[in-house]
Design a protein around this motif. Structure first.
Motif, mmCIF file in Angstrom:
data_model
loop_
_atom_site.group_PDB
_atom_site.id
_atom_site.type_symbol
_atom_site.label_atom_id
_atom_site.label_comp_id
_atom_site.label_asym_id
_atom_site.label_seq_id
_atom_site.Cartn_x
_atom_site.Cartn_y
_atom_site.Cartn_z
ATOM 1 N N TYR A 234 0.835 -1.209 0.000
ATOM 2 C CA TYR A 234 0.000 0.000 0.000
ATOM 3 C C TYR A 234 0.869 1.259 0.000
ATOM 4 O O TYR A 234 0.625 2.217 -0.751
ATOM 5 C CB TYR A 234 -0.925 -0.036 1.215
ATOM 6 C CG TYR A 234 -1.881 1.132 1.302
ATOM 7 C CD1 TYR A 234 -2.627 1.548 0.195
ATOM 8 C CD2 TYR A 234 -2.060 1.817 2.504
ATOM 9 C CE1 TYR A 234 -3.512 2.609 0.283
ATOM 10 C CE2 TYR A 234 -2.950 2.876 2.599
ATOM 11 C CZ TYR A 234 -3.666 3.273 1.493
ATOM 12 O OH TYR A 234 -4.533 4.330 1.575
ATOM 13 N N ALA A 235 1.895 1.226 0.843
ATOM 14 C CA ALA A 235 2.787 2.386 0.908
ATOM 15 C C ALA A 235 3.483 2.607 -0.435
ATOM 16 O O ALA A 235 3.615 3.743 -0.900
ATOM 17 C CB ALA A 235 3.818 2.179 2.017
ATOM 18 N N TYR A 236 3.914 1.521 -1.049
ATOM 19 C CA TYR A 236 4.555 1.620 -2.366
ATOM 20 C C TYR A 236 3.601 2.281 -3.362
ATOM 21 O O TYR A 236 3.971 3.210 -4.091
ATOM 22 C CB TYR A 236 4.949 0.217 -2.835
ATOM 23 C CG TYR A 236 5.228 0.093 -4.311
ATOM 24 C CD1 TYR A 236 6.473 0.425 -4.844
ATOM 25 C CD2 TYR A 236 4.248 -0.375 -5.185
ATOM 26 C CE1 TYR A 236 6.722 0.302 -6.201
ATOM 27 C CE2 TYR A 236 4.490 -0.507 -6.534
ATOM 28 C CZ TYR A 236 5.725 -0.159 -7.046
ATOM 29 O OH TYR A 236 5.968 -0.284 -8.399
ATOM 30 N N TRP A 237 2.369 1.800 -3.354
ATOM 31 C CA TRP A 237 1.382 2.328 -4.309
ATOM 32 C C TRP A 237 1.126 3.815 -4.048
ATOM 33 O O TRP A 237 1.068 4.618 -4.975
ATOM 34 C CB TRP A 237 0.087 1.514 -4.193
ATOM 35 C CG TRP A 237 -0.981 1.985 -5.112
ATOM 36 C CD1 TRP A 237 -1.076 1.764 -6.461
ATOM 37 C CD2 TRP A 237 -2.114 2.778 -4.774
ATOM 38 N NE1 TRP A 237 -2.197 2.357 -6.970
ATOM 39 C CE2 TRP A 237 -2.855 2.992 -5.946
ATOM 40 C CE3 TRP A 237 -2.571 3.332 -3.567
ATOM 41 C CZ2 TRP A 237 -4.031 3.746 -5.957
ATOM 42 C CZ3 TRP A 237 -3.744 4.060 -3.580
ATOM 43 C CH2 TRP A 237 -4.467 4.265 -4.758
ATOM 44 N N ARG A 238 1.028 4.178 -2.764
ATOM 45 C CA ARG A 238 0.805 5.581 -2.431
ATOM 46 C C ARG A 238 2.025 6.433 -2.826
ATOM 47 O O ARG A 238 1.867 7.577 -3.261
ATOM 48 C CB ARG A 238 0.560 5.739 -0.931
ATOM 49 C CG ARG A 238 -0.744 5.154 -0.418
ATOM 50 C CD ARG A 238 -1.946 5.957 -0.882
ATOM 51 N NE ARG A 238 -1.883 7.340 -0.461
ATOM 52 C CZ ARG A 238 -2.456 7.844 0.644
ATOM 53 N NH1 ARG A 238 -3.157 7.047 1.411
ATOM 54 N NH2 ARG A 238 -2.338 9.107 0.957
ATOM 55 N N CYS A 239 3.179 5.858 -2.687
ATOM 56 C CA CYS A 239 4.402 6.607 -2.974
ATOM 57 C C CYS A 239 4.629 6.811 -4.473
ATOM 58 O O CYS A 239 5.545 7.538 -4.879
ATOM 59 C CB CYS A 239 5.616 5.923 -2.347
ATOM 60 S SG CYS A 239 5.677 6.104 -0.552
ATOM 61 N N LEU A 240 3.812 6.164 -5.277
ATOM 62 C CA LEU A 240 3.927 6.392 -6.730
ATOM 63 C C LEU A 240 3.302 7.724 -7.138
ATOM 64 O O LEU A 240 3.225 8.037 -8.320
ATOM 65 C CB LEU A 240 3.247 5.245 -7.492
ATOM 66 C CG LEU A 240 3.897 3.868 -7.346
ATOM 67 C CD1 LEU A 240 3.083 2.805 -8.082
ATOM 68 C CD2 LEU A 240 5.329 3.870 -7.853
ATOM 69 N N ASP A 241 2.836 8.491 -6.151
ATOM 70 C CA ASP A 241 2.200 9.777 -6.463
ATOM 71 C C ASP A 241 3.211 10.870 -6.778
ATOM 72 O O ASP A 241 2.848 12.023 -6.997
ATOM 73 C CB ASP A 241 1.290 10.209 -5.306
ATOM 74 C CG ASP A 241 2.065 10.411 -3.997
ATOM 75 O OD1 ASP A 241 3.300 10.269 -4.006
ATOM 76 O OD2 ASP A 241 1.424 10.694 -2.967
ATOM 77 N N GLY A 242 4.480 10.509 -6.778
ATOM 78 C CA GLY A 242 5.495 11.476 -7.176
ATOM 79 C C GLY A 242 6.071 12.270 -6.022
ATOM 80 O O GLY A 242 6.824 13.218 -6.230
#
Lengths: 260, 511
Positions: free
Chosen positions: B160-168
């Motif tokens: 989840y954190a990885y996915w959220r961190c894809l926000d740039g």
């Protein structure tokens, strides 16, 4: 039509869910309880004769069967070589299971006692003239002394003669002047699940009568209790069991009966 | 109520359900090691933080693999358990040890809710969490002071954190820290970069840009750093102790495990163990909902559906190889469960919405479909507990059907707790406890077993010294029955504990 199809996934999900609700409760409560086993055991007790074999099926219900009828099952009966010497067999089973001991037999009695099916089988038993386990005290060995064990072989209990040969050096166990009939029937396997796990090699057992090999088997780690049989001349003869292995800790355990 | 509050309420309810459920669950063999190690770790950290005298790192965290300090597993959950035991006087000792795992299960529920809400919607999020909370085996494992459920949480937290961190974002530290916490819980987190790496490459390939290099740096730097900081044993010899840790698991002994009637204790294992076991240990309705949902998960931001699929694949994939130890069954691939439950929530909500026209509205459809799904899972939970390792879903025919199929009956000796009341009725005397031996002293300490029934020792000598003997039924434990028959001269137990009619523990009394 298309609109109707749209409801199919939801309908499927609801049907599966409701099936699961009902089936889960049925699964959880469908196995006969102690009252049923008490009633079935009472039926057996009323008619069982000394020496009758009592078996349970499926095998996982065996502890419950022994809870209710264990006083009628001796340790020797539970650790039998096979069922051939028993003239009468009681089978108590649930869930449509059958015990391997009754395969091919037709029941003379079959009753459903609250979900426990009680069947009685009768047949002409094998006439046992001698068995090696009871003659072990007078047997000789050219290696380590064999012992009579109640061993786990193939996850089942067996009273058997156990030999652990030195790798590459067969151990010969001779039963002198054993009374023989028309055939010698036996079984062998590797005892102890942990040594079977850690050492994967098979063992070997050969049977010699009068210096001639009449049977030979190579029980492996997953083979369980392996059957062997040889035709014999009625009378007395030296019977030698030759246990060998290429690997250490092969606890070869065998039982054999001379039958008429 | 706002969606956020609903999520928090569901997370708290999930944690409370775990706490409530574990009260009836016996002590697992492995837990006893973690209780002791956790107390030691907690004492060390508390004393170090307060500048008091404390034992050496080597004494507290080191030693040979398999020794009391348990250096074969990283320390995070054990430390949390030890601190909980130290600082939660209002809970029973056993509950206190197990509390961190229960709380983390609540966190998992929150994370599942948050991600599903963000990507799909409130109904999907609620259903996904309920499916997760009502997984019988996961509920069981989350109630133990063991690593498997916490690993699932921290694995999913990393995803989840990885996915959220894809926000740039400029500093995507969250993903590295989450992975570090997962690594500090169990070695299986080492599989996670395979999922994240493939996903990272796919989105880079799709966008023709390497925008998210900071995420990779965060994982590569912060993950190992967090592990290092939390595990004092690594401070002494980072490379050597890391190598020993990984070598232990790469060469782990294969315990006995029954599967489809065969006792497996050496590779090659059947390739389908993980698939069949999952089919039989997740409620069937949840599986059907997930199958429907899996078709509706494409097209989300940053290929979220693909990410969830890869996460599940990385977790279960090694068990398809036939060489990975299978003895822990579903607990070893628990990280597949959050994606599976998200798919179930998505599938059930989608199916309900498609059928809304037939029941006069979307809400009613969601209540009917979602209610049926939740009811099915709740029924399975009621059937399963507290002997959930013996439980299998209706697809297998429940515990009796699974026994017919030759599925593993149980492990860890947990069910021994069920015979303690019968033992308490017997005159005092030593008890042969075999697989429950490590837990025996703890049962006494926690007041579940009256004094006067000590463990009699191991194997034949233990049986010879015993007045009572128990056999915890697993295929490879049959030999304990036979040893007891020989010593006691009877094949008749005095009590047989059953789960759904299936024998799980026999108790013998010396005549």
């Amino acid at each position: 039509m298309t609109k109707s199809l749209a409801a199919v996934p939801a309908l499927l999900l609801v049907i599966v869910s409701l099936w699961e609700v009902v089936a889960a409760r049925c699964d959880a409560t469908g196995v006969p309880d102690d009252a049923a086993w008490d009633a079935a055991a009472a039926l057996v007790r009323a008619s069982a004769q000394p020496g009758d074999l009592i078996v349970f099926a499926p095998d996982w219900i065996d502890p419950v069967g022994r809870l209710h009828l264990g006083d009628k099952i001796s340790v020797d009966m539970a650790s039998r070589m096979d069922a051939a010497r028993y003239a009468r067999i009681w089978e108590l089973s649930i869930r449509g299971a059958r015990a391997p001991e009754t395969a091919g037999l037709s029941p003379v009695l079959a009753l459903d006692v609250e979900g426990v099916i009680v069947r009685r089988f009768e047949r002409a038993p094998a006439i046992v003239i001698s068995d090696v386990g009871s003659q072990l005290a007078t047997a000789t060995s050219d290696g380590a002394r064999p012992t009579l064990e109640l061993a786990e072989v193939g996850f089942a209990p067996h009273r058997c003669v156990q030999v652990t040969p030195v790798p590459g050096k067969p151990t010969r166990v001779t039963f002198h002047q054993l009374h023989l009939g028309t055939k010698l029937v036996g079984y062998a396997g590797l005892a102890d699940v942990f040594t079977r796990r850690d050492i994967r090699a098979p063992g070997k057992l050969a049977v010699e009568i009068g210096g001639r090999t009449v049977a030979s088997i190579t029980p492996g780690i997953d083979d369980g209790w392996v059957h062997f049989e040889a035709t014999t001349q009625p009378g007395d003869a030296d019977v030698t069991f030759v246990a060998s292995a290429d690997a250490p800790q092969r606890q070869i355990c065998f039982a054999a009966e001379a039958r008429q | 109520m706002t969606p956020k509050r609903i999520g928090i309420a569901l997370a708290i309810a999930t944690a409370l359900l775990v706490v409530w459920n574990q009260r009836g669950v016996g002590i697992a063999r492995d837990e006893t090691v973690y209780f002791s190690a956790g107390d030691r770790y907690a004492a060390w950290w508390v004393n170090a933080a307060t500048f008091r005298d404390h034992a050496s790192i080597a004494q507290t965290f080191g030693g040979a693999m398999g020794s009391e300090a348990n250096p074969e597993h990283p320390p995070l959950l054990k430390l949390a358990s030890g601190l909980s035991h130290r600082w939660l006087p209002f809970a029973s000792e056993l509950t206190a040890y197990r509390m961190p795992s229960a709380i983390l299960h609540g966190v998992c529920a929150w994370l599942v809710f948050a991600m599903t809400l963000e990507l799909w919607g409130l109904a999907e999020a609620i259903l996904a969490v309920l499916c997760l909370a009502l997984l019988p085996r996961a509920l069981f494992h989350a109630g133990l002071d063991c690593f498997d459920a916490p690993t699932m949480t921290l694995w999913f937290a990393t995803v989840y954190a990885y996915w959220r961190c894809l926000d740039g974002r400029k500093w995507p530290w969250q993903v590295g820290v989450a992975w570090g916490l997962a690594l500090a819980t169990k070695h299986t987190a080492l599989l996670l970069p395979f999922a994240l790496g493939v996903h990272w490459i796919v989105i880079a390939w799709r966008t023709k840009k390497f925008d998210h290099w900071r995420v990779a740096v965060s994982l590569a730097v912060l993950g190992p750093l967090v592990l290092f900081v939390l595990w004092p044993w690594l401070w002494l010899d980072p490379i050597g102790h890391l190598r020993a840790w990984l070598a232990f698991h790469l060469h782990h002994v294969h315990y006995n495990f029954e599967y489809l009637g065969t006792n497996w204790n050496a590779p090659p294992f059947p390739w389908h163990v993980a698939l069949v076991t999952t089919l039989f240990t997740v409620p069937t309705a949840t599986l059907v909902a997930a199958a429907i949902g899996a078709t509706r998960m494409r097209g989300k931001q940053h290929a979220a559906g693909l990410l969830l699929l890869l996460s599940a694949a990385a977790s279960i994939g090694p068990f398809l190889l036939g060489s990975t130890p299978i003895f822990g069954a579903e607990k070893h691939w628990m990280p597949i469960l959050p994606p599976l439950c998200i798919a179930a929530g998505v599938g059930a909500a989608w199916a309900a919405r498609k059928a809304a026209a037939f029941v006069r509205g979307e809400r009613i459809a969601l209540v009917i479909v979602g209610g049926a799904l939740v009811l099915a899972s709740a029924t399975e939970v009621v059937s399963a507990e507290p002997y959930a390792l013996t439980w299998y879903s209706t697809l297998a025919g429940g515990a009796p059907g699974a026994a017919d199929l030759g599925m593993n009956r149980q492990f860890w000796g947990v069910a021994a707790r069920g015979v303690l009341p019968e033992i308490a009725k017997q005159p005092p005397g030593p008890v042969y406890t075999h697989d429950a031996s490590p837990a025996w002293g703890w049962y006494e300490r926690f007041g579940m077993l009256p004094k006067g029934h000590p463990d009699s020792g191991h194997e034949a000598a233990g049986i010879a010294a015993s007045k009572l003997a128990l056999v915890i039924h697993e295929k490879h434990f049959n030999r304990h029955d036979y040893m007891i028959w020989k010593a006691y001269g009877t094949v008749q137990p005095i009590f047989v504990l059953r789960a759904a009619g299936v024998p799980i523990v026999s108790l013998y009394k010396r005549p």
